[in-house]
Design a protein around this motif. Structure first.
Motif, short mmCIF file in Angstrom:
data_model
loop_
_atom_site.label_atom_id
_atom_site.label_comp_id
_atom_site.label_asym_id
_atom_site.label_seq_id
_atom_site.Cartn_x
_atom_site.Cartn_y
_atom_site.Cartn_z
N LEU A 4 0.84 -1.19 0.00
CA LEU A 4 0.00 0.00 0.00
C LEU A 4 0.88 1.24 0.00
CD1 LEU A 4 -2.62 -1.08 2.71
CD2 LEU A 4 -2.77 -1.34 0.24
N ALA A 24 -2.90 0.32 -4.10
CA ALA A 24 -2.52 -1.04 -3.74
C ALA A 24 -1.79 -1.70 -4.91
CB ALA A 24 -3.74 -1.87 -3.38
N TYR A 32 -10.93 -6.83 -0.16
CA TYR A 32 -10.46 -6.46 1.17
C TYR A 32 -11.24 -5.28 1.72
CZ TYR A 32 -6.27 -9.25 0.16
OH TYR A 32 -5.40 -10.25 -0.14
N CYS A 34 -10.99 -1.92 3.78
CA CYS A 34 -9.91 -0.93 3.86
C CYS A 34 -10.27 0.16 4.86
CB CYS A 34 -9.64 -0.30 2.51
SG CYS A 34 -9.07 -1.47 1.26
N ARG A 69 -13.60 4.22 -2.71
CA ARG A 69 -12.64 3.32 -3.33
C ARG A 69 -12.96 3.17 -4.81
NH1 ARG A 69 -12.99 -2.08 -0.14
NH2 ARG A 69 -11.36 -2.68 -1.63
N CYS A 93 -2.96 4.05 5.56
CA CYS A 93 -3.94 3.21 4.90
C CYS A 93 -3.73 1.78 5.37
CB CYS A 93 -3.77 3.32 3.39
SG CYS A 93 -4.84 2.27 2.43
N ALA A 95 -5.46 -2.45 5.05
CA ALA A 95 -6.35 -3.32 4.30
C ALA A 95 -6.39 -4.72 4.91
CB ALA A 95 -5.91 -3.42 2.84
N TYR A 107 -5.62 -5.47 11.16
CA TYR A 107 -5.34 -5.28 9.74
C TYR A 107 -4.02 -5.95 9.36
CZ TYR A 107 -9.24 -2.13 9.31
OH TYR A 107 -10.51 -1.62 9.28
#
Length: 120
Positions: A4, A24, A32, A34, A69, A93, A95, A107
């Motif tokens: 990421l 990504a 996923y 996020c 997104r 960030c 995911a 995460y």
């Protein structure tokens, strides 16, 4: 494996807007969940916004930030409006959550962060 990469941070005055991007690489992340987190100096990393089966926001940013997104572009965005000095932090960030999406411990993938500084 997913990498990421955040971008879009900067130094702005209170009331300004910024749009953060999280690109990504390595694998499609369409499946996923996020999220965006942030961490100010001396403070713990805190939840900002989530996008998955729903969108959710921290109370402190609700009505000012918007998460979205683009699965075709493999990118998650965070539109930040009416920024305040209290929003100053490194924004991360994340995911692929496996539990409570507001907790950073759940995460699997993280970016390195982008600095947002809001002056008064």
């Amino acid at each position: 494996q997913v990498q990421l990469l955040e971008s879009g941070g900067g130094l702005v005055q209170a009331g300004a807007s910024l749009r953060l991007s999280c690109a990504a690489f390595g694998r499609s992340f369409v499946r996923y969940n996020c999220a965006w987190f942030r961490q100010a100096p001396g403070k713990e990393r805190e939840f900002v916004a989530f996008v998955g089966w729903r969108a959710d926001y921290a109370d402190s940013v609700n009505d000012r930030f918007t998460i979205s997104r683009d699965n075709d572009e493999n990118t998650v965005y965070l539109q930040m409006d009416n920024l305040k000095p209290g929003d100053t932090a490194v924004y991360y960030c994340a995911a692929d959550s496996s539990g409570t999406y507001r907790s950073p411990v759940h995460y699997k993938y993280w970016g390195r962060g982008t600095q947002v500084t809001v002056s008064s």
